[in-house]
Design a protein around this motif. Structure first.
Motif, PDB file in Angstrom:
ATOM      1  N   LEU A 210     -11.489   8.171   6.410  1.00 28.24           N
ATOM      2  CA  LEU A 210      -9.936   7.329   6.252  1.00 28.24           C
ATOM      3  C   LEU A 210      -9.691   6.973   7.573  1.00 28.24           C
ATOM      4  O   LEU A 210      -9.633   7.793   8.453  1.00 28.24           O
ATOM      5  CB  LEU A 210      -9.143   8.004   5.412  1.00 28.24           C
ATOM      6  N   LEU A 211      -9.223   5.881   7.724  1.00 23.85           N
ATOM      7  CA  LEU A 211      -8.729   5.229   8.906  1.00 23.85           C
ATOM      8  C   LEU A 211      -7.075   5.555   8.632  1.00 23.85           C
ATOM      9  O   LEU A 211      -6.410   5.175   8.020  1.00 23.85           O
ATOM     10  CB  LEU A 211      -8.826   3.873   8.975  1.00 23.85           C
ATOM     11  N   TYR A 212      -6.462   6.257   9.872  1.00 20.08           N
ATOM     12  CA  TYR A 212      -5.000   6.550   9.854  1.00 20.08           C
ATOM     13  C   TYR A 212      -4.562   5.232  10.361  1.00 20.08           C
ATOM     14  O   TYR A 212      -4.491   4.821  11.527  1.00 20.08           O
ATOM     15  CB  TYR A 212      -4.731   7.790  10.747  1.00 20.08           C
TER      16      TYR A 212
ATOM     17  N   ALA B 271       0.788  -1.230   0.034  1.00 21.51           N
ATOM     18  CA  ALA B 271       0.107  -0.049  -0.046  1.00 21.51           C
ATOM     19  C   ALA B 271       0.789   1.282  -0.086  1.00 21.51           C
ATOM     20  O   ALA B 271       0.544   2.160  -0.483  1.00 21.51           O
ATOM     21  CB  ALA B 271      -0.998  -0.053   1.193  1.00 21.51           C
ATOM     22  N   GLU B 272       1.948   1.041   0.448  1.00 26.53           N
ATOM     23  CA  GLU B 272       2.805   2.429   0.681  1.00 26.53           C
ATOM     24  C   GLU B 272       3.557   2.522  -0.499  1.00 26.53           C
ATOM     25  O   GLU B 272       4.551   3.518  -0.641  1.00 26.53           O
ATOM     26  CB  GLU B 272       3.873   2.449   1.977  1.00 26.53           C
TER      27      GLU B 272
ATOM     28  N   GLU C 108      -1.170   8.027  -1.479  1.00 34.53           N
ATOM     29  CA  GLU C 108      -0.646   8.502  -0.382  1.00 34.53           C
ATOM     30  C   GLU C 108      -0.794  10.344  -0.272  1.00 34.53           C
ATOM     31  O   GLU C 108      -1.317  10.628   0.689  1.00 34.53           O
ATOM     32  CB  GLU C 108       0.933   8.337  -0.094  1.00 34.53           C
ATOM     33  N   ALA C 109      -0.636  10.746  -1.540  1.00 37.16           N
ATOM     34  CA  ALA C 109      -0.790  12.177  -1.754  1.00 37.16           C
ATOM     35  C   ALA C 109      -2.415  12.553  -1.320  1.00 37.16           C
ATOM     36  O   ALA C 109      -2.806  13.489  -0.829  1.00 37.16           O
ATOM     37  CB  ALA C 109      -0.350  12.612  -2.839  1.00 37.16           C
TER      38      ALA C 109
ATOM     39  N   CYS D  64      -3.597   4.378   4.902  1.00 39.77           N
ATOM     40  CA  CYS D  64      -4.747   4.687   5.215  1.00 39.77           C
ATOM     41  C   CYS D  64      -5.740   3.943   4.319  1.00 39.77           C
ATOM     42  O   CYS D  64      -5.462   3.610   3.091  1.00 39.77           O
ATOM     43  CB  CYS D  64      -5.106   6.188   4.788  1.00 39.77           C
ATOM     44  N   SER D  65      -6.879   3.555   5.038  1.00 42.93           N
ATOM     45  CA  SER D  65      -8.021   2.848   4.279  1.00 42.93           C
ATOM     46  C   SER D  65      -9.268   3.629   4.338  1.00 42.93           C
ATOM     47  O   SER D  65      -9.731   4.339   5.400  1.00 42.93           O
ATOM     48  CB  SER D  65      -8.007   1.438   4.904  1.00 42.93           C
TER      49      SER D  65
END
Length: 462
Positions: free
Chosen positions: A269-271, A190-191, A197-198, A295-296
């Motif tokens: 979003l979940l941090y 995911a990263e 991410e932006a 984040c999801s």
């Protein structure tokens, strides 16, 4: 091929140490002494080999760090040292490599976008590194640059690590190694998506703009494998953990709890990565937050009912209600049984956070909870449970948050903070109060009856 061979050397070396250890025990060396030596050398070898993995090493260290808490304090030291090395092991990119990435991303005239660019690495990210610079309009910025070839290297590393799922029990006996590695792989991949991410960071910066407690740096631009965002000056949480006054540790710990629980209601979003390296204490006292790769979208449709039903079973029900919850929400299949009374007893310490007006979470408390959950005994009720796949991001994030709060030794009004952001918990606690007609802080009442200082009423910081 060289990295593959080094990974393959881990199980061979571990087997060799076990064989040698058996010989030493046969010659009369104490078994505890031999086992400690095997653990120390295995931990050091793991740090040395895994530290060469491009993007996997730091993230693996973050995820496995919580499992170190399952070990007794005297056995945990070699693992703690190895994990610390693992998380700080990313080798710096040479300036020429960084310049090549920036030229590929922005074109050969990339320097025209910056007034200044510091070639020295300011920080290591999971899959790259961060440089301090001044944007062409005068803003101080952080330039996050992905390692060249990181995607291919990580895919290769993950394939190898899947074959090493036995490593998880080295850190946490009887852990589900395959599940740990699957979660690790999803987290790292995911990263790799800097565009996502932006987008996540822009969303958080928007909803937390002008917030009195938090600052999320705005994204200046994102292209390819580079993110440019506003620079945050502040004190790393690692320094607060190491030497901060307890009042400041309490304040910062409560802010981290507030950010985590408020992230989904405010942003959608979940941090997902609330570990100490992603927070800074700013000069004005706010908590700065960085790194939005994990984040999801949150919550899934099933999640609010799950939270309500679990809390309701624990606070207002009993073993029968807990059993019904587990079956209704996919923690059990039709074939497995559940010792719901034993499970309720194991979950009771977590409910004290909701019962107590003020609560303290520290390393001892978290180690006790972790060891309890990971006990290899067949009677361990946790071992009877599965878990819906959609819960994994929340579970990972919550465990990471507990680790951060425990390292700070945080005391504060945790119940009030959780209820502020969760209507499901609020509904359960309102029912609890109406049914019992008793003060919510039952834990403090019980401890007072036992004539000992209540853990949950330790002096609160600012």
């Amino acid at each position: 091929m060289i990295r593959t061979a080094k990974l393959a050397s881990l199980p061979l070396a571990f087997t060799g140490r076990r064989i040698a250890g058996a010989s030493k025990r046969a010659l009369g060396r104490p078994a505890d002494e031999v086992d400690r030596e095997i653990q120390r050398r295995t931990a050091e070898h793991m740090a040395e080999v895994l530290g060469e993995l491009k993007g996997c090493a730091a993230k693996l260290g973050q995820i496995l760090g919580i499992y170190e808490l399952a070990l007794p304090a005297d056995l945990a030291q070699p693992y703690r040292v190895a994990l610390s090395r693992l998380q700080d092991s990313a080798p710096p990119m040479l300036p020429g490599t960084v310049h090549a990435v920036l030229a590929e991303t922005f074109g050969p005239d990339w320097r025209g976008r910056f007034r200044e660019f510091d070639d020295r690495r300011a920080a290591a990210a999971t899959i790259g590194q961060v440089h301090r610079a001044v944007w062409h309009d005068g803003r101080a910025v952080a330039v996050k640059v992905m390692y060249p070839g990181a995607r291919a290297a990580i895919d290769s590393d993950l394939r190898q690590l899947r074959g090493l799922s036995w490593l998880a029990p080295v850190f946490a006996p009887h852990a589900d190694g395959s599940a740990v590695m699957d979660e690790f792989a999803e987290c790292v991949r995911a990263e790799l998506d800097f565009a996502a991410e932006a987008r996540n960071q822009r969303r958080f910066a928007e909803v937390y703009a002008d917030d009195p407690d938090f600052r999320v740096p705005r994204v200046v631009t994102q292209r390819g494998d580079v993110i440019v965002s506003e620079w945050l000056d502040g004190i790393p949480l690692s320094r607060v953990i190491a030497s901060g006054a307890q009042a400041e540790r309490d304040r910062v710990g409560m802010l981290a709890i507030r950010f985590f629980w408020s992230s989904a209601p405010r942003s959608g979003l979940l941090y997902g990565d609330p570990h100490p390296g992603n927070f800074r204490v700013l000069p004005d006292g706010r908590l700065g937050v960085v790194d939005f790769g994990a984040c999801s979208p949150w919550p899934p449709p099933q999640f609010p009912a799950l939270v309500h039903d679990l809390a309701d079973a624990l606070m207002n029900g009993g073993p029968a209600e807990l059993d019904a919850f587990a079956r209704r929400h996919g923690f059990l299949d039709g074939q497995r049984g559940l010792d719901s009374a034993a499970l309720a007893a194991k979950l009771l310490p977590f409910t004290e956070i909701l019962r107590a007006e003020t609560f303290r979470v520290d390393i001892d408390w978290l180690r006790e909870r972790t060891r309890d959950a990971m006990s290899p005994k067949l009677s361990n009720a946790y071992r009877q449970l599965g878990a819906p796949a959609y819960l994994m991001p929340f579970h990972r994030a919550l465990v990471t948050l507990f680790g951060l709060v425990a390292q700070l030794g945080t005391t504060g009004p945790m119940r009030a903070e959780i209820l502020r952001w969760s209507p499901e918990f609020r509904a359960v606690m309102e029912r609890h109060g109406s049914q019992t007609g008793q003060p919510t802080d039952l834990a403090a009442v019980r401890l007072r009856r036992a004539d000992r200082p209540p853990r949950s009423l330790s002096p609160q910081g600012s």
